[in-house]
Scaffold this motif. Structure first.
Motif, PDB file in Angstrom:
ATOM      1  N   LEU A  30       0.847  -1.189   0.000  1.00 26.03           N
ATOM      2  CA  LEU A  30       0.000   0.000   0.000  1.00 26.03           C
ATOM      3  C   LEU A  30       0.877   1.232   0.000  1.00 26.03           C
ATOM      4  N   SER A  31       0.810   1.979  -1.088  1.00 30.98           N
ATOM      5  CA  SER A  31       1.598   3.193  -1.213  1.00 30.98           C
ATOM      6  C   SER A  31       0.715   4.282  -1.798  1.00 30.98           C
ATOM      7  N   GLN A  32       1.294   5.426  -2.071  1.00 30.59           N
ATOM      8  CA  GLN A  32       0.507   6.520  -2.630  1.00 30.59           C
ATOM      9  C   GLN A  32      -0.173   6.080  -3.922  1.00 30.59           C
ATOM     10  N   GLY A  33      -1.480   6.258  -3.977  1.00 33.61           N
ATOM     11  CA  GLY A  33      -2.215   5.844  -5.159  1.00 33.61           C
ATOM     12  C   GLY A  33      -2.914   4.514  -5.004  1.00 33.61           C
ATOM     13  N   GLY A  34      -2.700   3.816  -3.870  1.00 31.51           N
ATOM     14  CA  GLY A  34      -3.407   2.564  -3.636  1.00 31.51           C
ATOM     15  C   GLY A  34      -2.492   1.363  -3.511  1.00 31.51           C
ATOM     16  N   TRP A  35      -3.091   0.182  -3.682  1.00 31.66           N
ATOM     17  CA  TRP A  35      -2.365  -1.075  -3.550  1.00 31.66           C
ATOM     18  C   TRP A  35      -1.649  -1.432  -4.851  1.00 31.66           C
ATOM     19  N   HIS A  36      -0.474  -2.046  -4.712  1.00 31.46           N
ATOM     20  CA  HIS A  36       0.307  -2.475  -5.865  1.00 31.46           C
ATOM     21  C   HIS A  36       0.884  -3.864  -5.595  1.00 31.46           C
TER      22      HIS A  36
END
Length: 322
Positions: free
Chosen positions: A268-274
């Motif tokens: 979870l980082s800026q912009g959502g889950w990756h």
């Protein structure tokens, strides 16, 4: 030269390049882009047989949910708002697509007591979904007897025809066609003048939204036993290898997925889950059943994490590579 995820500009999301990956036999598409709302579940009263700590936690969650509703809809009609939210039920988990925003707007209209706008919106969105499915997928069915009837048209208002076409193309999940037709009956009665609408407005709006929710849950959902998802992968869904070329899956599911192996992780980082994953799983070809088994039995220590990647970047590459 061996081609891996690390060689691709967008990695696990570089969908057009995945067919040539050396380790593609180990990978499956994992959708992780969804919309849902479970607020109605928080509004139920605590059950008497629950343990006291569970009851207390539920009461606190319920109070917080009501506070959010008051902030959104005001406090004057909060009892009616709570009743509407509760009877409307949860918004089912769905892939992110064109329908999510309009679905939310229709639901909010109902919650606010704007029943006719909610009814019309639900019916209109049902027709929009039908149109999207036909128009987005028709070029995949050029050999179909229906193609000459649909390839030049920009829209369709005959729901029975559209459902028949999509059924023949095997696009619709079991039960979705019938839900569309039931919603279509409501649409015809509500949009075209019928004085009885005044007497059943809230009931019709609720029925339309619940049928629309059922359509979205079954066709665009994650945990509704959709045929393109591998069985026995608790907590996650992965596309079966044989369904990767199916038009609906190719158009709606894969673009919202990462192409990952069984040891993938999420960040979870800026912009959502990756997705996080190893660059190369080696040679081989897992069946869907083997992939499911490896996913269920994976060693938590080998699941890719942000810390593992940072360690690899410092030169201490973990086993398997990242």
């Amino acid at each position: 030269m061996r081609k891996t995820i690390a060689d691709l500009t967008r990695g696990v999301y570089d969908h057009d390049a995945h067919a040539n990956l050396a380790d593609r036999g180990f990978r499956r598409y994992h959708p992780f882009s969804f919309d849902f709302d479970s607020t109605p579940l928080s509004l139920a009263e605590a059950e008497e047989h629950w343990d006291e700590p569970v009851k207390q936690n539920h009461r606190e969650n319920r109070a917080q949910a009501i506070k959010r509703l008051e902030q959104q809809y005001g406090s004057a009609q909060i009892d009616s708002v709570i009743k509407n939210v509760t009877e409307l039920g949860p918004k089912s988990m769905s892939l992110l697509a064109y329908h999510n925003q309009f679905h939310e707007q229709a639901r909010r209209s109902f919650v606010a007591g704007l029943y006719y706008p909610a009814l019309v919106a639900a019916c209109a969105l049902g027709e929009r979904i039908l149109n999207h499915l036909v128009l987005d997928l028709r070029d995949s069915f050029k050999s179909s007897e229906h193609y000459r009837k649909v390839y030049r048209k920009d829209s369709f208002d005959n729901w029975t025809f559209a459902v028949a076409v999509l059924t023949d193309w095997k696009v619709l999940v079991d039960g979705v066609g019938a839900e569309f037709l039931r919603l279509g009956e409501l649409r015809n009665r509500s949009i075209h003048f019928d004085p009885d609408t005044y007497h059943s407005l809230r009931e019709d709006a609720l029925a339309a939204l619940q049928r629309l929710n059922a359509i979205i849950a079954k066709q665009f959902g994650y945990f509704g036993l959709q045929p393109w998802f591998i069985d026995h992968t608790p907590g996650a869904q992965f596309v079966k290898r044989a369904y990767e070329a199916v038009p609906f899956v190719r158009a709606y599911v894969i673009p919202r997925s990462g192409f990952i192996g069984p040891l993938y992780g999420m960040d979870l980082s800026q912009g959502g889950w990756h997705h996080l994953d190893y660059a190369d799983y080696g040679d081989g070809d897992l069946s869907d059943e083997e992939f499911a088994t490896r996913y269920r039995e994976r060693d938590p220590e080998k699941v890719v994490s942000r810390a593992m990647i940072e360690k690899a970047q410092l030169g201490a590459k973990p086993e398997g590579g990242v």
